[in-house]
Structure formats: C-alpha cells, structure tokens
Design a protein around this motif. Structure first.
Motif, PDB file in Angstrom:
ATOM      1  N   ILE A   1      25.366   9.468 -38.839  1.00 48.53           N
ATOM      2  CA  ILE A   1      25.648  10.593 -37.838  1.00 48.53           C
ATOM      3  C   ILE A   1      26.529  10.336 -36.964  1.00 48.53           C
ATOM      4  O   ILE A   1      26.140   9.158 -36.152  1.00 48.53           O
ATOM      5  CB  ILE A   1      24.186  11.271 -37.275  1.00 48.53           C
TER       6      ILE A   1
ATOM      7  N   PRO B   1      29.844  19.671 -34.705  1.00 48.88           N
ATOM      8  CA  PRO B   1      29.236  19.162 -36.051  1.00 48.88           C
ATOM      9  C   PRO B   1      29.027  20.486 -36.901  1.00 48.88           C
ATOM     10  O   PRO B   1      29.152  21.856 -36.282  1.00 48.88           O
ATOM     11  CB  PRO B   1      27.547  19.185 -35.332  1.00 48.88           C
TER      12      PRO B   1
ATOM     13  N   SER C   1      23.789  18.863 -34.010  1.00 49.10           N
ATOM     14  CA  SER C   1      23.734  18.606 -35.184  1.00 49.10           C
ATOM     15  C   SER C   1      22.238  19.079 -35.672  1.00 49.10           C
ATOM     16  O   SER C   1      21.361  19.265 -35.016  1.00 49.10           O
ATOM     17  CB  SER C   1      23.388  17.055 -35.707  1.00 49.10           C
TER      18      SER C   1
END
Length: 173
Positions: free
Chosen positions: A13, A89, A149
């Motif tokens: 990530i 994101p 996210s």
C-alpha cells in the motif's frame, strides 16, 4: 503443470505518510512492524532502479518502506513515495485493486478500533446478502483509512451455502 502458489504473502500500500499509516494499522488492526526495508529519508536506495523495477512514474522518490504483520493473514508492506502525477486511492468503481478485507470476530470492537485510529466507516455492518454467502451472523461493512484506501470488515461465523456444492473453501483465519 500446476502453479506453485500457497497464498497471499503480503499486500503493498502506498501511503502519503508512513508514520501515520503505521500508527493507523497498529491501532486499527493490532499490526506490528516486522522490519524497515528503507528508513525514512535514507540515501541507501537506488531510485532509478526502483523506478524501473516498479514502473514508477518518472521522478518518483521512495522515502520509506516497512513491513507489518497482521495478527493473522498476509503482511502489509507500506511504501511512502512522493512524485509527480500521484493520484488518489482507487475507488471500488476503478479498475485494479480497490479494497482489502479484514476478517473480524467482533464488529463493535473492530469498528471502535478502526475509527479511533482515524478511519471512517461508510456503513454499519450489513448481512452478507449474496445467496452463496448468506448465514447466521455473516456480515460486512466498508470504511476508509485516513489517506483514503478502502477496507472491508467481514465476518462469517456460519457455513456459507456454496459449501454444499463444492469441496473448495474460502480462506478463513
């Protein structure tokens, strides 16, 4: 020939602030730091090689990388990168990886930790409604991390209807 795959080792990530993201994962999911691949602002990284290896947008610089362990399941590798043309994101409607799911035993506790860590829930837990997934207590909800996210919290303590028709099973911690 069958591929030699056991399962997901880790997910990567990219985050805007590795310290903030690490603290979020520690508070929200009881994750722990295993190691630092790249210390913040380390000069011990070949940015050009990383740009080629990861196909980064030209000019992107990796500031830090660290590996976290979840209590059960794959590792989480956090990347703090900064560069031109970074995007927000992915939303669930975008192509590519758009969320990851964390199995929980207690939604109230999990949501409390998630929000206390700075996450934002989209909904309360809802019953899994696809016919193949229905069962007593089987539920899910979505939220987002402080950097945007998407994360799903899921629990399915009851057998799922699909299990009557196949020997295959979804992974469960």
């Amino acid at each position: 020939m069958q591929p030699s795959v056991r399962g997901i080792d880790h997910i990567g990530i990219t985050v805007p602030d590795i310290e903030e993201a690490t603290l979020f994962f520690e508070k929200a999911f009881a994750a722990t730091v295993i190691y630092h691949s790249v210390e913040p602002d380390s000069e011990n990284i070949d940015h050009e090689a990383q740009e080629n290896t990861l196909r980064l947008f030209p000019g992107t610089k990796i500031r830090a990388i660290r590996m976290l362990a979840m209590p059960n399941g794959p590792g989480i590798e956090l990347f703090e990168m900064h560069g031109p043309e970074q995007q927000s994101p992915a939303r669930p409607s975008d192509f590519g990886l758009q969320h990851f799911a964390v199995y929980v035993d207690d939604f109230e506790s999990a949501i409390s930790c998630f929000t206390a860590a700075g996450g934002e829930m989209f909904t309360e837990p809802k019953t899994l409604s696809f016919p193949a997934e229905r069962g007593e207590g089987n539920a899910f909800c979505y939220g987002k991390t402080p950097w945007g996210s998407v994360v799903e919290l899921i629990s399915w303590p009851s057998p799922m209807p699909y299990e009557k028709y196949t020997e295959l099973r979804c992974w469960k911690p």
